[in-house]
Motif scaffolding. Structure first.
Motif, short mmCIF file in Angstrom:
data_model
loop_
_atom_site.label_atom_id
_atom_site.label_comp_id
_atom_site.label_asym_id
_atom_site.label_seq_id
_atom_site.Cartn_x
_atom_site.Cartn_y
_atom_site.Cartn_z
N HIS A 90 21.02 -26.54 36.23
CA HIS A 90 20.57 -27.26 37.42
C HIS A 90 19.15 -27.82 37.24
CE1 HIS A 90 20.87 -28.37 41.60
NE2 HIS A 90 19.76 -27.73 41.90
N TYR A 91 18.40 -27.20 36.32
CA TYR A 91 16.97 -27.53 36.25
C TYR A 91 16.52 -28.19 34.96
CZ TYR A 91 16.23 -25.05 40.59
OH TYR A 91 16.27 -24.66 41.91
N SER A 92 17.43 -28.38 33.99
CA SER A 92 16.97 -28.86 32.69
C SER A 92 17.70 -30.10 32.21
CB SER A 92 17.10 -27.74 31.65
OG SER A 92 16.42 -26.60 32.09
N ILE A 93 18.09 -30.96 33.11
CA ILE A 93 18.78 -32.18 32.72
C ILE A 93 17.89 -33.03 31.81
CG2 ILE A 93 19.38 -34.43 33.77
CD1 ILE A 93 21.19 -32.91 35.66
N ARG A 94 16.59 -32.86 31.97
CA ARG A 94 15.63 -33.57 31.10
C ARG A 94 15.90 -33.31 29.61
NH1 ARG A 94 12.68 -29.23 29.33
NH2 ARG A 94 12.95 -27.48 30.75
N LYS A 95 16.56 -32.17 29.30
CA LYS A 95 16.80 -31.82 27.89
C LYS A 95 17.85 -32.69 27.24
CE LYS A 95 18.00 -27.52 27.90
NZ LYS A 95 18.26 -26.08 27.74
#
Ligand SMILES: *[C@@H]1O[C@H](CO)[C@@H](O)[C@H](O)[C@H]1NC(C)=O
Ligand SMILES: *[C@@H]1O[C@H](CO)[C@@H](O)[C@H](O)[C@H]1NC(C)=O
Ligand SMILES: *[C@@H]1O[C@H](CO)[C@@H](O)[C@H](O)[C@H]1NC(C)=O
Length: 350
Positions: free
Chosen positions: A314-319
């Motif tokens: 939920h929190y690391s789509i930036r990866k």
């Protein structure tokens, strides 16, 4: 004689135990749902939990502490009598940040007013202040000036009780401030409940004929009612016959409408949705549902689902290594929707 007395004792204890059990049961399984039904404050605790925000001991002026170069911290008044302000970060696009390192008194205002880069307003999720999402800004700065802000009650913005309608009004006024600062295109990026708030702000601006160039939704949910039921605390009560009535249906009555589906169906600009398949907070079926509905209503909408093995959650789509390409394509598409009708990565219905 003795035996009957023992029996009496036994029965008394059993009765007392049974009564206490029944009382406790009602206290927990009736008392708590009824409290939630009647309390805006308790519901807000789940929707906008402004206590215990991460990271702790935030230092909004000290960018280097968070490995950020080329940013400024400012406060923008968002109402008439200057009683409500929002804490805002303006981060330069990476290319300009490199330039900033060369000059001592970099002119941020001038840079924002006259740069060739578009601007993105970032609407964060409910569990942190604007520092927490710095890693995502890092990706966005490949393309945009980033305007990251804290809702009222969050970060170092005015410490007021956040409600959906007030956050949206503040965001509308922040947009108006930004519109005065620059002629560049303005995009919205919303994460989780921020996705809902960004869509709601966008359609409010549309009614005032103020354009937003494009919308990005990161891990959105359909409605707050659907989302809140995934909370373990809620699940604990979900078997009760009065569960829905007391704990779920009452949210809009206290101002927590947060119906992303409804807002999305009024959005007129191009929409990109990105969601990780391994998201445990908000399942990706929410995005599939939003995408399906938007498509049926002939919106220009793109959906990107990120595979499990990337472990974006939920929190690391930036990866996701594909993310910059998705963003680049969406910007191109927003600039000229007709040209990219048949882009291989997107399923467009215009
Ligand atoms: C300020 O007040 C005027 C008149 O009451 C109103 O039309 C306007 O929307 C207000 N602006 C803001 C930023 O609240
Ligand atoms: C959300 O909005 C949709 C579309 O307007 C509507 O059909 C649905 O009933 C709404 N959901 C809730 C929970 O209000
Ligand atoms: C969407 O477009 C199709 C084909 O152009 C049309 O038949 C349909 O009525 C449209 N749907 C809506 C909701 O506008």
């Amino acid at each position: 004689m003795q035996i009957t007395q023992r029996w009496k004792k036994c029965i008394t204890i059993t009765v007392i135990l049974a009564i206490s059990l029944i009382l406790t049961f009602f206290l927990i399984f009736l008392g708590i749902p009824l409290s939630i039904l009647n309390s805006e404050k308790l519901q807000r605790h789940f929707v906008f939990p402004t206590h215990n925000l991460l990271p702790e001991n935030p230092d909004y002026e000290n960018f280097h502490k968070y490995n950020i170069y080329g940013g400024r911290n400012l406060y923008v008044y968002v109402n008439n009598d200057s009683s409500v302000y929002l804490g805002v970060w303006h981060l330069l696009p990476h290319v300009l940040a490199d330039e900033y390192l060369l000059y001592q008194n970099y002119d941020y205002e001038n840079s924002l007013a006259h740069s060739n880069f578009p601007v993105v307003m970032h609407f964060h999720a409910n569990g942190g202040n604007r520092i927490k999402f710095a890693n995502m800004y890092h990706v966005l700065r490949k393309f945009f000036h980033v305007i990251a802000f804290d809702y009222r009650g969050y970060g170092d913005s005015t410490s007021l009780r956040p409600t959906e309608i007030d956050i949206v009004q503040d965001s509308v006024n922040l947009y108006k401030w930004l519109r005065d600062q620059t002629e560049a295109d303005i995009y919205f990026w919303g994460h989780s409940v921020g996705a809902t708030l960004s869509a709601h702000t966008l359609i409010t601006l549309q009614q005032e004929k103020l354009p937003v160039k494009g919308l990005f939704l990161e891990a959105p949910f359909t409605t707050i009612q659907e989302q809140i039921q995934l909370n373990p605390f809620y699940k604990f009560f979900s078997w009760l016959p009065w569960y829905k009535y007391t704990m779920v249906d009452s949210l809009p009555e206290h101002g927590f409408v947060l119906n992303t589906t409804e807002y999305l169906l009024s959005v007129k600009c191009c929409i990109m949705i990105v969601h990780a398949k391994d998201d445990r907070n908000s399942p990706f079926r929410f995005s599939e549902e939003l995408y399906g509905l938007a498509q049926t209503c002939n919106k220009s909408v793109t959906l990107h689902l990120l595979p499990d093995h990337l472990r974006c959650g939920h929190y690391s789509i930036r990866k996701a290594p594909q993310l910059p390409e998705y963003i680049r394509n969406h910007i191109r598409f927003c600039r000229d929707p007709t040209r990219y009708l048949h882009h291989p990565h997107n399923k467009f219905i215009v």
